[in-house]
Design an enzyme around this catalytic site. Structure first.
Site, PDB file in Angstrom:
ATOM      1  N   GLU A   1       3.220   3.568  -0.821  1.00 37.93           N
ATOM      2  CA  GLU A   1       3.232   4.051   0.573  1.00 37.93           C
ATOM      3  C   GLU A   1       3.557   2.929   1.550  1.00 37.93           C
ATOM      4  O   GLU A   1       3.783   3.178   2.733  1.00 37.93           O
ATOM      5  CB  GLU A   1       1.906   4.720   0.932  1.00 37.93           C
TER       6      GLU A   1
ATOM      7  N   HIS B   1       1.577  -0.840  -3.727  1.00 37.89           N
ATOM      8  CA  HIS B   1       1.368   0.266  -2.788  1.00 37.89           C
ATOM      9  C   HIS B   1       2.700   0.951  -2.491  1.00 37.89           C
ATOM     10  O   HIS B   1       3.436   0.496  -1.617  1.00 37.89           O
ATOM     11  CB  HIS B   1       0.759  -0.253  -1.484  1.00 37.89           C
TER      12      HIS B   1
ATOM     13  N   CYS C   1      -3.219   1.025  -6.877  1.00 37.48           N
ATOM     14  CA  CYS C   1      -3.938  -0.210  -6.570  1.00 37.48           C
ATOM     15  C   CYS C   1      -5.352  -0.205  -7.157  1.00 37.48           C
ATOM     16  O   CYS C   1      -5.500  -0.177  -8.373  1.00 37.48           O
ATOM     17  CB  CYS C   1      -3.934  -0.482  -5.066  1.00 37.48           C
TER      18      CYS C   1
END
Lengths: 256, 214
Positions: B194, B192, B82
């Protein structure tokens, strides 16, 4: 390649347990937030929103530990709201694993707080939660007003103007709850959602009133929402997330 | 022991990254750190980022992370995420213009106002939610990830690399934009992982197995 519309189950929490108020008054217990969040993640929920619904009223901080527990087990975005009053509150939540914070009452009392928060952490993690109630009468042009403290306190602020101001101050997303519809299962206030979605440049999450899957569809097609949030229809097993997605996809809505 | 350093420059949400990595790996030591020695001892580096570019670059420079990264990318895999990806470019137009680290040639620009989607509706900024990523180049980091999988994005700015050779993934909103970059030991993504559930975790798994230099 098209951005999918999001389905967001909401965990309204009090004392570490998920609850869902009917019109924010009659509260039922629906279980452990970590287990529920994990279940929704496994089912394909696009995000989770965790709201400490009593934080503002009783001055209680949202439980950082619960946020940390959820964030350790779900690998989808987590928004945390309730009692977010200071930059340190935001930092604490982000450090606990939240991706976004929802600011409600504090924004009303101090609109500059949203600006400071967006400057510091970036607009992408600042959600402004708006609780609005219709105040116009029959035959009058639609008008909605901002309420705080779980719908108890009127502010005199026009909801559409307020939403625009919050976005100008750096809100990255609006979480819009109709206080007239919340807990009723009558569907979103579509006119309210549409009025605000078309007035702002940032994504809008529609909330308040979902009773069936067609309501989710209408929130997007007629309310112009970018995401739809619901609690009780999912918590009490009336519908699952996959059922909701299948239904929405069948109506031509792009979902994950 | 696979030592992973998640570079911490005080800009939020690094524990999600660390937890996702820990979730997919065995025999791991994951450190969220800005400590020079820990970074130099790591086998792999993750360079995440959240927040406004001016503040991010301010901290990156204050902590000497820009120089450190230039050194780390020489001999070990680095994964930018990001704003971390954006910080690897030369310049961002965010906050009135911010000079960045410059490991990739090109800039960071904002999505234009008044974008319209296929259905005629006004497109919102930030670009927030799950969008498809087309794999435009082969790379070990894409192993076991289906082409056009949906990943979670949240950003108002995107990278515009000078060389298309650096692009390994694209998305669209509504125009095509770069979602993943790769060059030598660096792989970087705008989304992202995650927060991208199964496919995101697979990307971290691939990173733990990738030895760099494709």
């Amino acid at each position: 390649m098209t951005l999918a519309k999001r389905i967001i189950p909401c965990l309204d929490c009090e004392n570490g347990r998920v609850v869902k108020g009917v019109q924010f008054v009659d509260i039922r217990d629906a279980g452990d937030p970590v287990e529920i969040a994990k279940r929704y993640c496994d089912q394909g929920a696009d995000e989770i929103t965790f709201l400490d619904i009593t934080a503002s009223h009783e001055g209680r901080q949202t439980t950082i530990d619960t946020v940390r527990d959820i964030a350790g087990q779900v690998f989808i975005p987590l928004t945390v709201g309730g009692g977010i009053r200071t930059l340190q509150d935001i930092r604490d939540m982000l450090n606990a694993g939240a991706d976004k914070v929802a600011i409600n009452t504090s924004a009303v009392y101090n609109p500059d707080f949203v600006r400071e928060a967006a400057d510091k952490f970036g607009s992408q993690c600042i959600v402004v939660a708006i609780d609005a109630k219709k105040v116009s009468g029959e035959g009058e042009p639609d008008k909605w007003e901002i309420f705080t403290h779980g719908g108890r306190n009127p502010t005199g602020l026009d909801a559409v103007e307020w939403a625009k101001k919050m976005v100008a101050n750096g809100a990255g997303e609006i979480l819009l709850t109709s206080m007239d519809r919340d807990g009723t299962k009558d569907g979103f206030d579509l006119a309210l959602n549409r009025a605000i979605s078309e007035a702002v440049s940032v994504p809008l999450i529609a909330s308040g009133g979902v009773g069936n899957l067609q309501h989710l569809v209408e929130g997007i097609t007629e309310g112009k929402a970018d995401a739809v949030l619901a609690a009780s229809i999912f918590h009490f097993g009336e519908y699952s997330i996959p059922e909701a997605k299948e239904y929405m996809a069948g109506k031509g809505i792009v979902v994950r | 022991m696979n030592r992973v350093a998640v570079i911490d420059y005080g800009m939020g949400n690094l524990h999600s990254v660390a937890k996702a990595v820990e979730h997919v790996g065995d025999n791991l030591q994951v450190s969220v750190t800005a400590d020079e020695k820990t970074m130099l001892n790591a086998d792999r580096i993750i360079f995440p980022g959240v927040g406004a570019m001016r503040d991010c670059m301010g901290e990156i420079k204050r902590l000497g992370i820009d120089d450190m990264l230039r050194r780390l990318v020489e001999d070990r895999p680095v994964f930018g995420i990001c704003v971390g990806m954006q910080a690897l470019m030369q310049h961002s137009e965010e906050n009135g213009g911010v000079d960045c680290i410059g490991l990739f040639e090109g800039n960071v620009v904002r999505f234009p106002k008044d974008m319209v989607g296929e259905d005629g509706d006004h497109l919102k900024v930030p670009h927030m939610g799950w969008n498809e990523v087309k794999q435009t180049g082969t790379h070990p980091m894409w192993n076991n990830i289906e082409d056009n999988s949906r990943f979670y994005f949240v950003h108002s700015y995107f990278v515009t690399p000078t060389s298309h050779d650096d692009v390994v993934g694209e998305s669209a909103y509504p125009e095509t934009f770069t979602a993943a970059l790769a060059k030598k030991n660096v792989f970087a993504v705008q989304f992202h992982p995650e927060k991208s559930q199964t496919v995101g975790l697979q990307l971290y798994k691939n990173f733990l197995e990738w030895d760099g230099c494709v």
